[in-house]
Motif scaffolding. Structure first.
Motif, PDB file in Angstrom:
ATOM      1  N   ILE A 268     -27.937  44.260 -52.238  1.00 37.57           N
ATOM      2  CA  ILE A 268     -27.270  42.972 -52.459  1.00 37.57           C
ATOM      3  C   ILE A 268     -25.763  43.120 -52.345  1.00 37.57           C
ATOM      4  CG2 ILE A 268     -26.839  41.184 -54.177  1.00 37.57           C
ATOM      5  CD1 ILE A 268     -29.662  41.626 -55.213  1.00 37.57           C
ATOM      6  N   VAL A 269     -25.217  44.162 -52.958  1.00 36.07           N
ATOM      7  CA  VAL A 269     -23.772  44.349 -52.930  1.00 36.07           C
ATOM      8  C   VAL A 269     -23.291  44.677 -51.521  1.00 36.07           C
ATOM      9  CG1 VAL A 269     -21.884  45.756 -53.818  1.00 36.07           C
ATOM     10  CG2 VAL A 269     -23.688  45.005 -55.351  1.00 36.07           C
ATOM     11  N   GLU A 270     -24.014  45.507 -50.796  1.00 38.32           N
ATOM     12  CA  GLU A 270     -23.618  45.838 -49.427  1.00 38.32           C
ATOM     13  C   GLU A 270     -23.738  44.629 -48.501  1.00 38.32           C
ATOM     14  OE1 GLU A 270     -22.208  48.372 -48.153  1.00 38.32           O
ATOM     15  OE2 GLU A 270     -22.233  49.680 -49.905  1.00 38.32           O
ATOM     16  N   LEU A 271     -24.705  43.745 -48.757  1.00 38.63           N
ATOM     17  CA  LEU A 271     -24.819  42.527 -47.949  1.00 38.63           C
ATOM     18  C   LEU A 271     -23.615  41.620 -48.173  1.00 38.63           C
ATOM     19  CD1 LEU A 271     -26.597  40.762 -46.083  1.00 38.63           C
ATOM     20  CD2 LEU A 271     -27.647  39.830 -48.151  1.00 38.63           C
ATOM     21  N   VAL A 272     -23.207  41.470 -49.426  1.00 36.10           N
ATOM     22  CA  VAL A 272     -22.022  40.650 -49.721  1.00 36.10           C
ATOM     23  C   VAL A 272     -20.776  41.297 -49.126  1.00 36.10           C
ATOM     24  CG1 VAL A 272     -20.607  39.725 -51.582  1.00 36.10           C
ATOM     25  CG2 VAL A 272     -23.081  39.713 -51.794  1.00 36.10           C
ATOM     26  N   ARG A 273     -20.710  42.609 -49.154  1.00 33.93           N
ATOM     27  CA  ARG A 273     -19.544  43.306 -48.587  1.00 33.93           C
ATOM     28  C   ARG A 273     -19.458  43.098 -47.082  1.00 33.93           C
ATOM     29  NH1 ARG A 273     -18.633  49.896 -48.512  1.00 33.93           N
ATOM     30  NH2 ARG A 273     -16.513  49.863 -47.635  1.00 33.93           N
ATOM     31  N   ALA A 274     -20.609  43.120 -46.385  1.00 32.56           N
ATOM     32  CA  ALA A 274     -20.603  42.914 -44.937  1.00 32.56           C
ATOM     33  C   ALA A 274     -20.096  41.513 -44.587  1.00 32.56           C
ATOM     34  CB  ALA A 274     -22.008  43.135 -44.381  1.00 32.56           C
ATOM     35  N   VAL A 275     -20.530  40.502 -45.343  1.00 36.65           N
ATOM     36  CA  VAL A 275     -20.054  39.136 -45.092  1.00 36.65           C
ATOM     37  C   VAL A 275     -18.574  39.011 -45.413  1.00 36.65           C
ATOM     38  CG1 VAL A 275     -20.355  36.724 -45.749  1.00 36.65           C
ATOM     39  CG2 VAL A 275     -22.354  38.187 -45.479  1.00 36.65           C
ATOM     40  N   ASP A 276     -18.143  39.674 -46.478  1.00 38.21           N
ATOM     41  CA  ASP A 276     -16.733  39.615 -46.860  1.00 38.21           C
ATOM     42  C   ASP A 276     -15.844  40.277 -45.814  1.00 38.21           C
ATOM     43  OD1 ASP A 276     -14.485  39.089 -48.360  1.00 38.21           O
ATOM     44  OD2 ASP A 276     -14.735  40.817 -49.666  1.00 38.21           O
ATOM     45  N   ASP A 277     -16.281  41.413 -45.284  1.00 37.66           N
ATOM     46  CA  ASP A 277     -15.496  42.093 -44.241  1.00 37.66           C
ATOM     47  C   ASP A 277     -15.410  41.244 -42.973  1.00 37.66           C
ATOM     48  OD1 ASP A 277     -15.151  44.171 -45.991  1.00 37.66           O
ATOM     49  OD2 ASP A 277     -16.703  45.450 -45.106  1.00 37.66           O
ATOM     50  N   LEU A 278     -16.516  40.593 -42.611  1.00 37.46           N
ATOM     51  CA  LEU A 278     -16.481  39.723 -41.425  1.00 37.46           C
ATOM     52  C   LEU A 278     -15.560  38.535 -41.660  1.00 37.46           C
ATOM     53  CD1 LEU A 278     -17.707  39.047 -38.608  1.00 37.46           C
ATOM     54  CD2 LEU A 278     -19.431  37.721 -39.851  1.00 37.46           C
ATOM     55  N   GLN A 279     -15.567  38.002 -42.885  1.00 36.51           N
ATOM     56  CA  GLN A 279     -14.700  36.879 -43.201  1.00 36.51           C
ATOM     57  C   GLN A 279     -13.231  37.258 -43.058  1.00 36.51           C
ATOM     58  OE1 GLN A 279     -15.720  33.858 -43.982  1.00 36.51           O
ATOM     59  NE2 GLN A 279     -13.883  32.859 -44.790  1.00 36.51           N
ATOM     60  N   GLU A 280     -12.860  38.433 -43.520  1.00 40.26           N
ATOM     61  CA  GLU A 280     -11.472  38.868 -43.415  1.00 40.26           C
ATOM     62  C   GLU A 280     -11.091  39.209 -41.981  1.00 40.26           C
ATOM     63  OE1 GLU A 280      -9.084  38.878 -45.735  1.00 40.26           O
ATOM     64  OE2 GLU A 280     -10.538  37.852 -47.002  1.00 40.26           O
ATOM     65  N   ALA A 281     -12.047  39.752 -41.224  1.00 42.23           N
ATOM     66  CA  ALA A 281     -11.735  40.149 -39.848  1.00 42.23           C
ATOM     67  C   ALA A 281     -11.533  38.949 -38.938  1.00 42.23           C
ATOM     68  CB  ALA A 281     -12.846  41.035 -39.293  1.00 42.23           C
ATOM     69  N   LEU A 282     -12.277  37.858 -39.168  1.00 41.41           N
ATOM     70  CA  LEU A 282     -12.209  36.692 -38.297  1.00 41.41           C
ATOM     71  C   LEU A 282     -11.451  35.539 -38.938  1.00 41.41           C
ATOM     72  CD1 LEU A 282     -15.834  36.621 -36.845  1.00 41.41           C
ATOM     73  CD2 LEU A 282     -13.806  37.762 -35.952  1.00 41.41           C
ATOM     74  N   ARG A 283     -10.652  35.820 -39.945  1.00 44.10           N
ATOM     75  CA  ARG A 283      -9.898  34.756 -40.598  1.00 44.10           C
ATOM     76  C   ARG A 283      -8.700  34.368 -39.744  1.00 44.10           C
ATOM     77  NH1 ARG A 283      -9.944  33.028 -45.573  1.00 44.10           N
ATOM     78  NH2 ARG A 283     -11.142  34.844 -46.229  1.00 44.10           N
ATOM     79  N   VAL A 284      -8.486  33.059 -39.592  1.00 41.56           N
ATOM     80  CA  VAL A 284      -7.342  32.520 -38.865  1.00 41.56           C
ATOM     81  C   VAL A 284      -6.625  31.566 -39.809  1.00 41.56           C
ATOM     82  CG1 VAL A 284      -6.540  31.213 -36.879  1.00 41.56           C
ATOM     83  CG2 VAL A 284      -8.511  32.728 -36.652  1.00 41.56           C
ATOM     84  N   ASP A 285      -5.465  31.954 -40.276  1.00 38.52           N
ATOM     85  CA  ASP A 285      -4.691  31.131 -41.203  1.00 38.52           C
ATOM     86  C   ASP A 285      -3.701  30.281 -40.421  1.00 38.52           C
ATOM     87  OD1 ASP A 285      -5.994  32.285 -43.351  1.00 38.52           O
ATOM     88  OD2 ASP A 285      -4.553  33.941 -43.476  1.00 38.52           O
ATOM     89  N   GLY A 286      -3.736  29.002 -40.702  1.00 38.91           N
ATOM     90  CA  GLY A 286      -2.782  28.100 -40.051  1.00 38.91           C
ATOM     91  C   GLY A 286      -3.392  27.395 -38.863  1.00 38.91           C
ATOM     92  N   LYS A 287      -2.969  26.167 -38.636  1.00 39.49           N
ATOM     93  CA  LYS A 287      -3.493  25.377 -37.522  1.00 39.49           C
ATOM     94  C   LYS A 287      -2.955  25.834 -36.172  1.00 39.49           C
ATOM     95  CE  LYS A 287      -5.854  22.509 -40.067  1.00 39.49           C
ATOM     96  NZ  LYS A 287      -7.310  22.389 -39.965  1.00 39.49           N
TER      97      LYS A 287
END
Length: 603
Positions: free
Chosen positions: A338-357
């Protein structure tokens, strides 16, 4: 001839009685906190000058003030030691084999025997229970009325309901020997949180309990700055089902409060324990730390599309491994997965984050690299933990992964859209195959995943303008939003009404129906807008067919050409509405905010 002895042993040697008096503990040896709770005060061996309860609760241990002893008169002492009173005492003692009167059963509950662990509690009256819970929460008389109708039986019934709910949130589990008396004395805030989340069948009591808990959190954590495991676990349980009883969401603020408490308690580093010999306390702290990371990471990425306030540390992996090896609950076997699954989603979220329009779009090669890395991690977790693959969380994480890929790319890939449609169809079929009560019991992370999937289904089900052949009708035939939403509402309404251990929430059902109606309105708007061609003759959803680089015109990408260079970038006019995949960025508050759904339905 030996002298007859009395059955009760009233006649004893005077020297033995004097020795018993000398062995007694000094009067008023308990501290003020234990004396007010009428609990046994045990000195802490590890921390001199404190008792075990005050050390565990993180409070100051103040010795109690000795009271003046009332001495008996000579006449009373003689009347007690007179042998004539022995027959009167024997009348109250039932003979062996005789039937006991139905009206006098106090000795069966330990009343009057001199050794009762919690003598202030009764099975029917709630005055002592309510008084101790009010003291434990730190509420004054003005807010003590919020705990009306809370007695021993009600708290014990709430524990039975929570044991059914903890399957969906395994980061705080009640032990089999946990009682209302011990929990109120040792963990009053956690007890209030458990009663709040378990009172869905009684909305009026649940509302008052939620108000009392928020008042206690403000008094202890914000005003007085207290930090304890009771505060951390109580707030974690309260947030875990926050969507069931709070109309105005305060989840994001509470996530930062959770992360701050975990940091203040030192749970992110090793070693962080004061007493390594207490295995139950060690397991409880490990679950609490993992639960904080689970809530902060999952809700921040899926519910609010914001950075997580609690970042990954190596101690999280160690805590999960300890629970997997030494945990006593069935859910502990999947903690690492469970923890590793949440970590994988969190890492993808940070890698593909685009801040600003006005941020520049990501390069397609970088998106493909992150896609392959996350795909391998999800497949590895599925092989290592087969039971994890059958959970709703794993299916939702897979859909969220494809959703991030669609939002990161300028032109949606038709193959990715078909994969998302298949995953959504399997997720809905799995949900409809489970008991109907599950939609009333799921924790806030699974509920947020369901809302995200329903919104994504509304967008994916609309056929793309430039897709021809079998792709044009594949998505619309595979996903029928109106039928799926009606089936989910009917499935949730089919839950039994009179189950005491699994009560249904009528308010939660009404809110889910409003959500489904908002999605239906948005689908209808998208369908009507898609029927009219655009004025410039082009569509913002130009499709690149497949990951091999096949273009919509049917030619292959040359080897020396950059990926997707054969297609011009999509042209967005100033008056054109943003992409549906950007709907999370249009409104503040996230998916759990009621204002999001009003704006979502308005288009």
């Amino acid at each position: 001839m030996e002298a007859p002895q009395t059955p009760l042993g009233m006649e004893q040697d005077p020297a033995a009685m004097d020795s018993d008096k000398r062995k007694r503990q000094p009067r008023n040896s308990a501290c003020q906190a234990c004396a007010s709770l009428k609990m046994k005060c045990v000195p802490d061996v590890m921390v001199p000058g404190k008792c075990e309860r005050c050390n565990r609760m993180g409070r100051e241990c103040t010795p109690s003030i000795p009271k003046a002893r009332k001495r008996r008169s000579l006449g009373e002492e003689q009347s007690i030691s007179t042998p004539k009173e022995v027959p009167a005492v024997r009348e109250n003692v039932p003979m062996q084999g005789a039937s006991q009167p139905a009206g006098d059963r106090s000795h069966r509950f330990g009343i009057g025997e001199g050794r009762a662990p919690h003598p202030t509690f009764t099975h029917t009256g709630g005055q002592s229970c309510q008084h101790l819970l009010t003291q434990g929460l730190g509420l004054d008389d003005a807010f003590g009325s919020l705990l009306d109708d809370i007695d021993y039986n009600y708290v014990q019934n709430c524990f039975g309901v929570y044991r059914q709910l903890s399957v969906h949130f395994p980061f705080f589990c009640l032990r089999p020997d946990s009682t209302a008396a011990s929990m109120i004395a040792d963990r009053p805030l956690t007890t209030a949180a458990l009663c709040t989340v378990s009172s869905s069948a009684r909305p009026y009591i649940q509302s008052r309990l939620a108000q009392a808990f928020r008042r206690a959190i403000a008094e202890k954590a914000v005003i007085h700055g207290e930090r304890s495991s009771d505060l951390l676990q109580g707030l974690m349980v309260f947030v875990a089902w926050h969507h069931s009883y709070m109309a105005n969401q305060q989840i994001h603020q509470m996530l930062y409060l959770l992360a701050g408490m975990a940091s203040d308690l030192g749970l992110y580093r090793h070693p962080y324990r004061h007493d390594a010999l207490d295995l139950a306390a060690v397991m409880s702290q490990d679950r609490a730390f993992l639960g904080c990371y689970y809530l902060c990471s999952s809700l921040s990425s899926m519910g609010f599309d914001r950075p997580s306030p609690l970042r990954w540390t190596d101690n999280l992996r160690r805590c999960a491994e300890n629970l997997t090896m030494s945990g006593s609950f069935p859910q502990d076997a999947l903690m690492v997965g469970i923890v590793e699954l949440v970590r994988a989603v969190d890492d993808l979220q940070e890698a593909l984050r685009v801040d600003g329009k006005l941020a520049r779009p990501m390069h397609q090669a970088y998106v493909d690299m992150q896609s392959k890395a996350t795909t391998q991690r999800l497949k590895a977790l599925k092989r290592a933990y087969p039971d994890l693959a059958s959970t709703l969380g794993y299916a939702a994480a897979n859909i969220h992964f494809h959703h991030k890929l669609l939002r990161a790319s300028d032109t949606p890939d038709i193959a990715t859209l078909i994969q998302v449609a298949v995953a959504i169809k399997e997720y809905v079929d799995d949900l409809l195959g489970r008991p109907p009560i599950i939609l009333h019991q799921v924790a806030i992370v699974d509920w947020t995943n369901l809302l995200e999937i329903l919104i994504l289904m509304a967008r994916v089900s609309r056929p793309l303008p430039n897709a021809g052949g079998w792709e044009a009708g594949a998505l619309s035939s595979m996903l029928q939003p109106e039928a799926i939403l009606d089936a989910l509402c009917a499935h949730m309404a089919a839950a039994p009404k009179n189950d005491p251990l699994a009560p249904r929430s009528e308010a939660h059902l009404r809110w889910f129906r409003e959500v489904c109606n908002s999605i239906k309105q948005r689908v209808l708007q998208e369908r009507n807008s898609g029927a009219n061609p655009q004025r410039n003759g082009s569509s913002p959803y130009d499709v690149s067919l497949g990951i091999n680089g096949q273009s919509a015109q049917g030619r292959f990408r040359p080897v020396n050409e950059a990926y997707a260079s054969e297609l011009p970038p999509p042209q967005h006019s100033a008056q054109q509405a943003p992409s549906f995949f950007e709907s999370f960025d249009l409104f503040d508050g996230g998916l759990l905010d009621p204002g999001f759904w009003k704006s979502f339905a308005a288009g």
